[in-house]
Write a protein that holds these residues in place. Structure first.
Motif, PDB file in Angstrom:
ATOM      1  N   LYS A  53      40.682  40.657  50.015  1.00  0.00           N
ATOM      2  CA  LYS A  53      39.987  41.545  49.073  1.00  0.00           C
ATOM      3  C   LYS A  53      40.912  41.854  47.901  1.00  0.00           C
ATOM      4  O   LYS A  53      42.041  42.300  48.076  1.00  0.00           O
ATOM      5  CB  LYS A  53      39.574  42.828  49.790  1.00  0.00           C
ATOM      6  N   LYS A  54      40.436  41.598  46.687  1.00  0.00           N
ATOM      7  CA  LYS A  54      41.244  41.851  45.494  1.00  0.00           C
ATOM      8  C   LYS A  54      41.173  43.329  45.120  1.00  0.00           C
ATOM      9  O   LYS A  54      40.090  43.906  45.034  1.00  0.00           O
ATOM     10  CB  LYS A  54      40.755  40.993  44.331  1.00  0.00           C
ATOM     11  N   LEU A  55      42.343  43.912  44.907  1.00  0.00           N
ATOM     12  CA  LEU A  55      42.448  45.316  44.522  1.00  0.00           C
ATOM     13  C   LEU A  55      42.910  45.385  43.079  1.00  0.00           C
ATOM     14  O   LEU A  55      43.909  44.766  42.710  1.00  0.00           O
ATOM     15  CB  LEU A  55      43.454  46.027  45.439  1.00  0.00           C
ATOM     16  N   TYR A  56      42.182  46.140  42.281  1.00  0.00           N
ATOM     17  CA  TYR A  56      42.463  46.259  40.852  1.00  0.00           C
ATOM     18  C   TYR A  56      42.904  47.679  40.516  1.00  0.00           C
ATOM     19  O   TYR A  56      42.722  48.600  41.316  1.00  0.00           O
ATOM     20  CB  TYR A  56      41.202  45.905  40.040  1.00  0.00           C
ATOM     21  N   ALA A  57      43.450  47.846  39.314  1.00  0.00           N
ATOM     22  CA  ALA A  57      43.861  49.174  38.854  1.00  0.00           C
ATOM     23  C   ALA A  57      42.699  50.149  39.004  1.00  0.00           C
ATOM     24  O   ALA A  57      41.559  49.836  38.659  1.00  0.00           O
ATOM     25  CB  ALA A  57      44.317  49.111  37.398  1.00  0.00           C
ATOM     26  N   GLY A  58      42.995  51.301  39.570  1.00  0.00           N
ATOM     27  CA  GLY A  58      41.985  52.328  39.790  1.00  0.00           C
ATOM     28  C   GLY A  58      41.405  52.335  41.189  1.00  0.00           C
ATOM     29  O   GLY A  58      40.795  53.312  41.599  1.00  0.00           O
ATOM     30  N   ASP A  59      41.594  51.253  41.934  1.00  0.00           N
ATOM     31  CA  ASP A  59      41.085  51.208  43.307  1.00  0.00           C
ATOM     32  C   ASP A  59      41.881  52.160  44.198  1.00  0.00           C
ATOM     33  O   ASP A  59      43.090  52.306  44.042  1.00  0.00           O
ATOM     34  CB  ASP A  59      41.172  49.798  43.889  1.00  0.00           C
ATOM     35  N   GLN A  60      41.169  52.791  45.122  1.00  0.00           N
ATOM     36  CA  GLN A  60      41.793  53.708  46.080  1.00  0.00           C
ATOM     37  C   GLN A  60      41.605  53.150  47.478  1.00  0.00           C
ATOM     38  O   GLN A  60      40.494  52.817  47.871  1.00  0.00           O
ATOM     39  CB  GLN A  60      41.166  55.094  45.979  1.00  0.00           C
ATOM     40  N   ILE A  61      42.717  53.055  48.200  1.00  0.00           N
ATOM     41  CA  ILE A  61      42.706  52.494  49.545  1.00  0.00           C
ATOM     42  C   ILE A  61      43.110  53.588  50.517  1.00  0.00           C
ATOM     43  O   ILE A  61      44.156  54.215  50.348  1.00  0.00           O
ATOM     44  CB  ILE A  61      43.692  51.304  49.662  1.00  0.00           C
ATOM     45  N   GLN A  62      42.276  53.821  51.532  1.00  0.00           N
ATOM     46  CA  GLN A  62      42.574  54.821  52.558  1.00  0.00           C
ATOM     47  C   GLN A  62      42.735  54.097  53.887  1.00  0.00           C
ATOM     48  O   GLN A  62      41.845  53.360  54.309  1.00  0.00           O
ATOM     49  CB  GLN A  62      41.434  55.826  52.675  1.00  0.00           C
ATOM     50  N   ILE A  63      43.880  54.318  54.529  1.00  0.00           N
ATOM     51  CA  ILE A  63      44.149  53.698  55.820  1.00  0.00           C
ATOM     52  C   ILE A  63      44.335  54.831  56.819  1.00  0.00           C
ATOM     53  O   ILE A  63      45.230  55.664  56.667  1.00  0.00           O
ATOM     54  CB  ILE A  63      45.396  52.799  55.771  1.00  0.00           C
ATOM     55  N   VAL A  70      46.767  54.300  45.612  1.00  0.00           N
ATOM     56  CA  VAL A  70      46.005  54.092  44.393  1.00  0.00           C
ATOM     57  C   VAL A  70      46.721  53.007  43.595  1.00  0.00           C
ATOM     58  O   VAL A  70      47.927  53.067  43.374  1.00  0.00           O
ATOM     59  CB  VAL A  70      45.879  55.375  43.561  1.00  0.00           C
ATOM     60  N   ILE A  71      45.958  52.010  43.153  1.00  0.00           N
ATOM     61  CA  ILE A  71      46.526  50.891  42.389  1.00  0.00           C
ATOM     62  C   ILE A  71      46.562  51.256  40.912  1.00  0.00           C
ATOM     63  O   ILE A  71      45.595  51.785  40.368  1.00  0.00           O
ATOM     64  CB  ILE A  71      45.667  49.605  42.577  1.00  0.00           C
ATOM     65  N   GLN A  72      47.706  50.958  40.284  1.00  0.00           N
ATOM     66  CA  GLN A  72      47.867  51.168  38.842  1.00  0.00           C
ATOM     67  C   GLN A  72      48.581  49.971  38.248  1.00  0.00           C
ATOM     68  O   GLN A  72      49.458  49.391  38.891  1.00  0.00           O
ATOM     69  CB  GLN A  72      48.675  52.425  38.530  1.00  0.00           C
TER      70      GLN A  72
END
Length: 74
Positions: A53-63, A70-72
């Motif tokens: 899964k591609k993660l881009y700026a602004g994406d929030q990942i909760q584990i 948060v990707i920046q």
């Protein structure tokens, strides 16, 4: 609640598997499939188990039990 950890990337995206490895959540890229089958990971509030899964700026990942990222872009 813990503050989200900011993940700076110097490319257009990072994959979920790369994020897990770079943050030392898993020991190797090969462990991503197992980790994702055993742990709940939400990307922008949607459960996702795709290591590619591609993660881009602004994406929030909760584990669950680990934290929020948060990707920046740099």
């Amino acid at each position: 609640m813990q503050e989200p950890k900011i993940i700076q990337i110097d490319r257009p995206f990072i994959t979920l598997g790369q994020l897990l490895k770079e943050e030392a959540i898993i020991p190797s890229g090969g462990a991503a499939k197992w980790f994702l089958s055993e742990n709940e990971v939400k990307i922008n509030d949607q459960v996702d188990q795709r290591r590619g899964k591609k993660l881009y700026a602004g994406d929030q990942i909760q584990i669950a039990d680990i934290g929020t990222f948060v990707i920046q872009n740099e």
